[in-house]
Scaffold this active site. Structure first.
Site, PDB file in Angstrom:
ATOM      1  CG  ASP A 101      -2.119   0.874   1.099  1.00 54.86           C
ATOM      2  OD1 ASP A 101      -2.950   0.890   2.011  1.00 54.86           O
ATOM      3  OD2 ASP A 101      -2.218   1.576   0.060  1.00 54.86           O
TER       4      ASP A 101
ATOM      5  CG  ASP B 115      -5.779  -5.526   2.036  1.00 58.43           C
ATOM      6  OD1 ASP B 115      -6.439  -4.683   1.397  1.00 58.43           O
ATOM      7  OD2 ASP B 115      -5.330  -5.316   3.183  1.00 58.43           O
TER       8      ASP B 115
HETATM    9  N1  LIG Z   1      -4.360   3.299   0.295  1.00 61.51           N
HETATM   10  C1  LIG Z   1      -5.537   2.934   0.822  1.00 61.51           C
HETATM   11  N2  LIG Z   1      -5.593   1.892   1.679  1.00 61.51           N
HETATM   12  C2  LIG Z   1      -6.815   1.563   2.217  1.00 61.51           C
HETATM   13  C3  LIG Z   1      -6.890   0.522   3.182  1.00 61.51           C
HETATM   14  C4  LIG Z   1      -5.663  -0.277   3.614  1.00 61.51           C
HETATM   15  C5  LIG Z   1      -5.685  -1.637   2.937  1.00 61.51           C
HETATM   16  N3  LIG Z   1      -4.829  -2.588   3.631  1.00 61.51           N
HETATM   17  C6  LIG Z   1      -3.408  -2.255   3.584  1.00 61.51           C
HETATM   18  C7  LIG Z   1      -2.569  -3.237   4.371  1.00 61.51           C
HETATM   19  C8  LIG Z   1      -1.131  -2.921   4.183  1.00 61.51           C
HETATM   20  C9  LIG Z   1      -0.542  -2.698   5.544  1.00 61.51           C
HETATM   21  C10 LIG Z   1      -1.581  -2.951   6.563  1.00 61.51           C
HETATM   22  C11 LIG Z   1      -2.889  -3.193   5.850  1.00 61.51           C
HETATM   23  C12 LIG Z   1      -8.137   0.239   3.748  1.00 61.51           C
HETATM   24  N4  LIG Z   1      -8.472  -0.627   4.735  1.00 61.51           N
HETATM   25  C13 LIG Z   1      -9.805  -0.454   4.924  1.00 61.51           C
HETATM   26  N5  LIG Z   1     -10.534  -1.076   5.838  1.00 61.51           N
HETATM   27  C14 LIG Z   1      -9.904  -1.968   6.824  1.00 61.51           C
HETATM   28  C15 LIG Z   1     -11.003  -2.329   7.797  1.00 61.51           C
HETATM   29  C16 LIG Z   1     -10.481  -3.200   8.877  1.00 61.51           C
HETATM   30  C17 LIG Z   1      -9.742  -2.652   9.938  1.00 61.51           C
HETATM   31  C18 LIG Z   1      -9.269  -3.494  10.938  1.00 61.51           C
HETATM   32  C19 LIG Z   1      -9.554  -4.872  10.896  1.00 61.51           C
HETATM   33  C20 LIG Z   1     -10.276  -5.382   9.817  1.00 61.51           C
HETATM   34  C21 LIG Z   1     -10.736  -4.563   8.807  1.00 61.51           C
HETATM   35  N6  LIG Z   1     -10.329   0.461   4.100  1.00 61.51           N
HETATM   36  C22 LIG Z   1      -9.294   0.924   3.361  1.00 61.51           C
HETATM   37  C23 LIG Z   1      -9.238   1.929   2.395  1.00 61.51           C
HETATM   38  C24 LIG Z   1      -7.998   2.267   1.840  1.00 61.51           C
HETATM   39  C25 LIG Z   1      -7.874   3.358   0.899  1.00 61.51           C
HETATM   40  O1  LIG Z   1      -8.858   4.025   0.531  1.00 61.51           O
HETATM   41  N7  LIG Z   1      -6.641   3.648   0.443  1.00 61.51           N
END
Ligand SMILES: Nc1nc2c(CCNCC3CCCC3)c3[nH]c(NCCc4ccccc4)nc3cc2c(=O)[nH]1
Length: 374
Positions: free
Chosen positions: A93, A268
């Site tokens: 990411d 993911d």
């Molecule tokens: N760039 C970007 N990343 C997003 C992410 C991170 C995705 N995982 C990245 C990995 C790379 C490193 C870590 C994660 C997201 N994660 C979530 N929801 C997670 C919800 C969740 C939270 C906790 C537990 C379970 C679900 N929405 C997201 C939206 C975006 C977005 O718009 N832009």
């Protein structure tokens, strides 16, 4: 300038698709669930278990790795694959989302996101250019543009501001990425919150620029599942059918099944490993919280017909004991059991789409989840 396409569609069934994505480190079967290796490791698991469970690709975390041990250091050590020992495809990411959810004293400007490192308090600037440079140093096969994700609910003005900033950052990310070697990919990220018109404008802007694939961002940020699914219905048809679609941060097995049905190819989520560490198992018949006292005398395994040995060979009573005793083995076993279940689900999805039986698979899988006798 249109970028080369490394995605091959193999079959479709309704809006659901199955395909193959070719990366410099190997092939990715879609729909794909990508386990999240946060700081260069899959918490509680060996990479060989991640591979045996069926994962083709994992996520690395730009935000954590650029702060520690540092992107230049990982590059000097041969890149993420050599550094970690996971020699398959990796997606990273851009780090912006993690800054907004993890760092303190963060500020968003036109130029970049600035924040204080949660490790040593140092002031750090993450611009689209620096994010791409870090992802190139890490050597990831699929890089993400730098974007700004707004939590929901939010004001329309704020959602529009962040969506337009993300489009300008998409342009800068693409320009910074242009020197990457053949085969390495850059995905754009659709923003626009829960507002259809802004989703369409974001998707159109990205498609006009041209990316190897397109992520649907700005979801799974507090909105009800119905709103998330409605935004997928608005966004997926606006994206090219011959390029992969990646729904970021999603999700539960139910979220994944619903999103595949609407044309999403990649996912993911930290849930399988995080919930595993907290004693929750994902099974073919729904979730089982092994902290619950009802399991204390239960000799049955989680799933005697599971393809994954640890889900077949350990009594719930033992898993309950390990979790209550805080034994590390408990977190390890549940992490691998959960990653294996998610990959089992994805394999079932891919096979069903390839055989034109996705609707039956969808109905039967949801019925199994809600049996409730687990
Ligand atoms: N760039 C970007 N990343 C997003 C992410 C991170 C995705 N995982 C990245 C990995 C790379 C490193 C870590 C994660 C997201 N994660 C979530 N929801 C997670 C919800 C969740 C939270 C906790 C537990 C379970 C679900 N929405 C997201 C939206 C975006 C977005 O718009 N832009």
């Amino acid at each position: 300038m249109t970028l080369p396409n490394h995605f091959e569609l193999l079959a479709t069934d309704g809006a659901a698709r199955t395909g193959r994505l070719t990366t410099p480190h190997g092939m990715v079967r879609t729909p794909a669930f990508m386990p999240v290796g946060t700081a260069g490791a899959m918490k509680g698991m060996h990479w060989r278990e991640v591979r045996e469970a069926g994962a083709d690709i994992v996520l690395g975390n730009t935000y954590h790795l650029m702060l520690r041990p540092g992107a230049e250091r990982i590059a000097a050590l041969g890149g993420l694959q050599r550094f970690t020992g996971w020699n398959g495809p990796m997606l990273t990411d851009s780090g912006g989302f993690q800054v907004m959810s993890l760092a303190d004293l963060r500020k968003v400007s036109e130029h970049a996101v600035t924040f204080r490192s949660h490790i040593d308090g140092a002031k750090v600037e993450l611009s689209p250019e620096r994010s791409i440079e870090v992802q190139r140093f890490l050597g990831s096969d699929i890089a993400m543009q730098m974007d700004e994700c707004v939590r929901l609910p939010a004001e329309r003005d704020d959602i529009e501001r962040a969506m337009r900033l993300s489009l300008r950052w998409a342009e800068r990310s693409k320009r910074a990425f242009e020197s990457a070697p053949d085969g390495y990919m850059l995905f754009g990220i659709v923003q626009g919150g829960d507002i259809p018109q802004l989703r369409h404008a974001s998707a159109q802007g990205l498609v006009e620029m041209g990316f190897h694939g397109y992520a649907i961002g700005g979801l799974a940020v507090g909105e009800p599942q119905a709103v998330m699914l409605a935004m997928i219905d608005e966004t997926a048809p606006a994206l090219p059918t011959d390029r992969p679609r990646y729904l970021m941060g999603v999700g539960t097995p139910d979220d994944i099944l619903e999103a595949v049905k609407r044309g999403v190819d990649m996912f993911d989520c930290v849930m399988p490993t995080r919930n595993g560490r907290h004693g929750v198992a994902f099974t073919r018949f729904g979730q089982v919280n092994l902290r619950n006292a009802r399991h204390a005398d239960d000799p049955r395994p989680l799933d005697e017909a599971s393809t994954w040995p640890s889900a077949r060979n350990y009594a719930r009573a033992y898993l309950h004991h390990l979790v209550k005793a805080g034994e590390t083995l408990g977190a390890m076993l549940l992490s691998e059991i959960n990653i294996a279940y998610y990959q089992f689900l994805m394999q079932g999805i891919r096979d069903a789409i390839a055989h034109g039986t996705f609707e039956e698979f969808y109905q039967r899988t949801r019925a199994d989840w809600s049996r409730g006798d687990i």
